[in-house]
Design an enzyme around this catalytic site. Structure first.
Site, PDB file in Angstrom:
ATOM      1  CG  HIS A  37      -0.213  -0.420   2.328  1.00  0.00           C
ATOM      2  ND1 HIS A  37      -0.084  -1.345   2.643  1.00  0.00           N
ATOM      3  CD2 HIS A  37       0.914   0.748   2.939  1.00  0.00           C
ATOM      4  CE1 HIS A  37       0.865  -1.656   4.207  1.00  0.00           C
ATOM      5  NE2 HIS A  37       1.103  -0.035   4.784  1.00  0.00           N
TER       6      HIS A  37
ATOM      7  CG  HIS B 211       0.780   5.643   3.769  1.00  0.00           C
ATOM      8  ND1 HIS B 211      -0.205   4.866   5.223  1.00  0.00           N
ATOM      9  CD2 HIS B 211       1.240   4.182   4.187  1.00  0.00           C
ATOM     10  CE1 HIS B 211       0.477   4.222   5.707  1.00  0.00           C
ATOM     11  NE2 HIS B 211       1.251   3.590   5.035  1.00  0.00           N
TER      12      HIS B 211
HETATM   13  P1  AMP Z   1       1.820   0.785   7.979  1.00  0.00           P
HETATM   14  O1  AMP Z   1       1.876   1.098   8.476  1.00  0.00           O
HETATM   15  O2  AMP Z   1       2.405   1.483   6.062  1.00  0.00           O
HETATM   16  O3  AMP Z   1       1.693  -1.135   6.967  1.00  0.00           O
HETATM   17  O4  AMP Z   1       0.177   1.122   7.210  1.00  0.00           O
HETATM   18  C1  AMP Z   1      -1.248   0.314   7.305  1.00  0.00           C
HETATM   19  C2  AMP Z   1      -1.868   1.700   7.046  1.00  0.00           C
HETATM   20  O5  AMP Z   1      -3.088   1.081   7.239  1.00  0.00           O
HETATM   21  C3  AMP Z   1      -1.864   2.336   9.009  1.00  0.00           C
HETATM   22  O6  AMP Z   1      -1.984   3.386   8.469  1.00  0.00           O
HETATM   23  C4  AMP Z   1      -3.899   1.586   9.778  1.00  0.00           C
HETATM   24  O7  AMP Z   1      -3.764   3.142  10.128  1.00  0.00           O
HETATM   25  C5  AMP Z   1      -4.317   1.669   8.009  1.00  0.00           C
HETATM   26  N1  AMP Z   1      -5.439   0.636   8.771  1.00  0.00           N
HETATM   27  C6  AMP Z   1      -4.947  -0.635   8.919  1.00  0.00           C
HETATM   28  N2  AMP Z   1      -6.941  -1.322   9.632  1.00  0.00           N
HETATM   29  C7  AMP Z   1      -7.578  -0.273   8.573  1.00  0.00           C
HETATM   30  C8  AMP Z   1      -8.605  -0.303   7.634  1.00  0.00           C
HETATM   31  N3  AMP Z   1      -9.896  -1.545   7.885  1.00  0.00           N
HETATM   32  N4  AMP Z   1      -8.994   0.465   6.979  1.00  0.00           N
HETATM   33  C9  AMP Z   1      -8.442   1.766   6.654  1.00  0.00           C
HETATM   34  N5  AMP Z   1      -7.288   1.860   7.446  1.00  0.00           N
HETATM   35  C10 AMP Z   1      -6.536   0.672   7.795  1.00  0.00           C
END
Ligand code: AMP
Ligand code: ZN
Length: 112
Positions: free
Chosen positions: A98, A100
């Site tokens: 993903h 951001h």
């Molecule tokens: P990372 O730390 O780069 O793996 O980012 C994961 C991101 O996913 C974090 O910013 C979380 O807040 C976000 N996240 C986790 N679960 C969900 C969800 N169900 N819906 C939207 N965002 C999520």
């Protein structure tokens, strides 16, 4: 597969989607770190940036085009940041690739 972002892509888990096409979905982060904080993912399960293969190069380029489209729609004309956290030391917490897309405030650099 027990992957939260695969489940978001297939609508098994709800999210606030801001963009969707056949290959890509973008949705608001659950825990926003900026006024705009969108996650852009390939629908295909790729574990991390370290697992991108030859077949995926097209979709990665497309993700950056989608980011620019979303940034325009959300009026981030003053700039924005695209971040990928890869692996444990990179701070990756969800093992589905993903990006951001963050904006709406001045970002700090270097990012901790
Ligand atoms: P990372 O730390 O780069 O793996 O980012 C994961 C991101 O996913 C974090 O910013 C979380 O807040 C976000 N996240 C986790 N679960 C969900 C969800 N169900 N819906 C939207 N965002 C999520
Ligand atoms: Zn997945």
């Amino acid at each position: 597969m027990d992957c939260v972002f695969c489940k978001i892509a297939s609508n098994e888990i709800s999210s606030k989607k801001v963009y969707e096409d056949g290959q890509i979905v973008a949705f608001n982060d659950l825990d926003p770190q900026a006024p705009v904080h969108v996650l852009i993912i390939p629908k295909k399960h790729i574990q991390s940036a370290d697992q991108i293969s030859d077949n995926d190069t097209n979709i990665i380029g497309k993700i950056f085009m989608v980011a620019s489209k979303i940034a325009k729609e959300l009026r981030l004309e003053n700039g924005y940041r695209i971040v990928n956290n890869c692996g444990e030391d990179g701070g990756q917490t969800v093992p589905h690739l993903h990006f951001h897309l963050m904006g709406g405030r001045k970002m700090n650099w270097p990012a901790g």
